[in-house]
Design an enzyme around this catalytic site. Structure first.
Site, PDB file in Angstrom:
ATOM      1  N   HIS A 120       0.871  -1.171   0.000  1.00 55.33           N
ATOM      2  CA  HIS A 120       0.000   0.000   0.000  1.00 55.33           C
ATOM      3  C   HIS A 120       0.908   1.220   0.000  1.00 55.33           C
ATOM      4  O   HIS A 120       2.015   1.165   0.527  1.00 55.33           O
ATOM      5  CB  HIS A 120      -0.873   0.020   1.261  1.00 55.33           C
ATOM      6  CG  HIS A 120      -1.537   1.338   1.500  1.00 55.33           C
ATOM      7  ND1 HIS A 120      -2.704   1.703   0.864  1.00 55.33           N
ATOM      8  CD2 HIS A 120      -1.162   2.412   2.259  1.00 55.33           C
ATOM      9  CE1 HIS A 120      -3.032   2.939   1.245  1.00 55.33           C
ATOM     10  NE2 HIS A 120      -2.113   3.386   2.094  1.00 55.33           N
ATOM     11  N   GLU A 131      -1.928   8.511   7.673  1.00 51.89           N
ATOM     12  CA  GLU A 131      -1.534   7.102   7.703  1.00 51.89           C
ATOM     13  C   GLU A 131      -0.267   6.878   8.532  1.00 51.89           C
ATOM     14  O   GLU A 131      -0.134   5.863   9.216  1.00 51.89           O
ATOM     15  CB  GLU A 131      -1.363   6.588   6.271  1.00 51.89           C
ATOM     16  CG  GLU A 131      -2.700   6.574   5.528  1.00 51.89           C
ATOM     17  CD  GLU A 131      -2.589   6.120   4.079  1.00 51.89           C
ATOM     18  OE1 GLU A 131      -1.459   5.867   3.609  1.00 51.89           O
ATOM     19  OE2 GLU A 131      -3.649   6.033   3.424  1.00 51.89           O
TER      20      GLU A 131
HETATM   21  P1  CMP Z   1      -4.343  -0.125  -1.439  1.00 50.49           P
HETATM   22  O1  CMP Z   1      -3.322   0.764  -2.080  1.00 50.49           O
HETATM   23  O2  CMP Z   1      -3.963  -0.811  -0.189  1.00 50.49           O
HETATM   24  O3  CMP Z   1      -5.681   0.723  -1.187  1.00 50.49           O
HETATM   25  C1  CMP Z   1      -6.955   0.119  -1.094  1.00 50.49           C
HETATM   26  C2  CMP Z   1      -6.915  -1.323  -1.478  1.00 50.49           C
HETATM   27  O4  CMP Z   1      -8.142  -1.929  -1.783  1.00 50.49           O
HETATM   28  C3  CMP Z   1      -6.106  -1.488  -2.747  1.00 50.49           C
HETATM   29  O5  CMP Z   1      -4.744  -1.227  -2.499  1.00 50.49           O
HETATM   30  C4  CMP Z   1      -6.437  -2.916  -3.129  1.00 50.49           C
HETATM   31  O6  CMP Z   1      -5.556  -3.835  -2.526  1.00 50.49           O
HETATM   32  C5  CMP Z   1      -7.817  -3.131  -2.490  1.00 50.49           C
HETATM   33  N1  CMP Z   1      -8.841  -3.465  -3.469  1.00 50.49           N
HETATM   34  C6  CMP Z   1      -9.548  -4.606  -3.479  1.00 50.49           C
HETATM   35  N2  CMP Z   1     -10.425  -4.612  -4.487  1.00 50.49           N
HETATM   36  C7  CMP Z   1     -10.278  -3.437  -5.134  1.00 50.49           C
HETATM   37  C8  CMP Z   1     -10.917  -2.852  -6.272  1.00 50.49           C
HETATM   38  N3  CMP Z   1     -11.882  -3.481  -6.952  1.00 50.49           N
HETATM   39  N4  CMP Z   1     -10.498  -1.626  -6.663  1.00 50.49           N
HETATM   40  C9  CMP Z   1      -9.537  -0.974  -5.961  1.00 50.49           C
HETATM   41  N5  CMP Z   1      -8.905  -1.478  -4.871  1.00 50.49           N
HETATM   42  C10 CMP Z   1      -9.276  -2.708  -4.472  1.00 50.49           C
END
Ligand code: CMP
Length: 142
Positions: A120, A131
């Site tokens: 992330h 964060e």
């Molecule tokens: P991250 O950068 O941790 O921020 C939100 C997280 O949601 C993203 O990365 C993905 O790991 C997760 N995620 C799961 N499904 C989706 C989706 N359909 N679209 C965007 N993020 C998703």
């Protein structure tokens, strides 16, 4: 560009794959410094709080379930333009669409669950501040 701090999380899938050091090496090679890190076991409440902005999204429950499936390592990264630099290093949210050479392409494939995308990264200065404070006290950031 000015010196910034941003939050990265090495997610449970990357921890299980034993690729943490390789991911951190990418940050360091790009000129980012690890200011702080720790091992964290999120639970449904803390994972839900961290990802509160996605609460209404259909994938929220799956995302929280994934983030509590094992330990993760939040890291505070510091460097010139750290927020954007980290996002470039990570690649697209969907590892199947991430460019070769990015962390998500290189460490999250094959990927069937978008929650399991290795890392992330904060998407703005406001997110980075929130964060970082979510995981680290001022003392831990000295
Ligand atoms: P991250 O950068 O941790 O921020 C939100 C997280 O949601 C993203 O990365 C993905 O790991 C997760 N995620 C799961 N499904 C989706 C989706 N359909 N679209 C965007 N993020 C998703």
């Amino acid at each position: 560009m000015s010196t910034e701090r941003t939050l990265s999380i090495i997610k449970p899938d990357a921890v299980k794959k034993n690729v943490m050091a390789q991911i951190i090496a990418r940050f360091e090679a790009a000129g980012l410094r690890v200011v702080a890190t720790k091992k964290v076991y999120l639970n449904a409440q803390t994972a839900g709080e961290f990802y509160a902005e996605h609460k209404e999204r259909p994938f929220f429950g799956e995302l929280v379930g994934f983030m509590i499936s094992g330990p993760c390592y939040p890291l505070v990264l510091e460097g010139n333009g750290a927020i954007l630099k980290n996002r470039e290093l990570m690649g697209a949210t969907n590892p199947n669409k991430a460019e070769a050479g990015t962390i998500r392409h290189d460490f999250a494939l094959p990927c069937t669950d978008l929650s399991a995308n290795a890392v992330h990264g904060s998407d703005s200065p406001a997110s980075a501040a929130r964060e970082i404070a979510f995981f680290f006290s001022a003392h831990e950031l000295l």
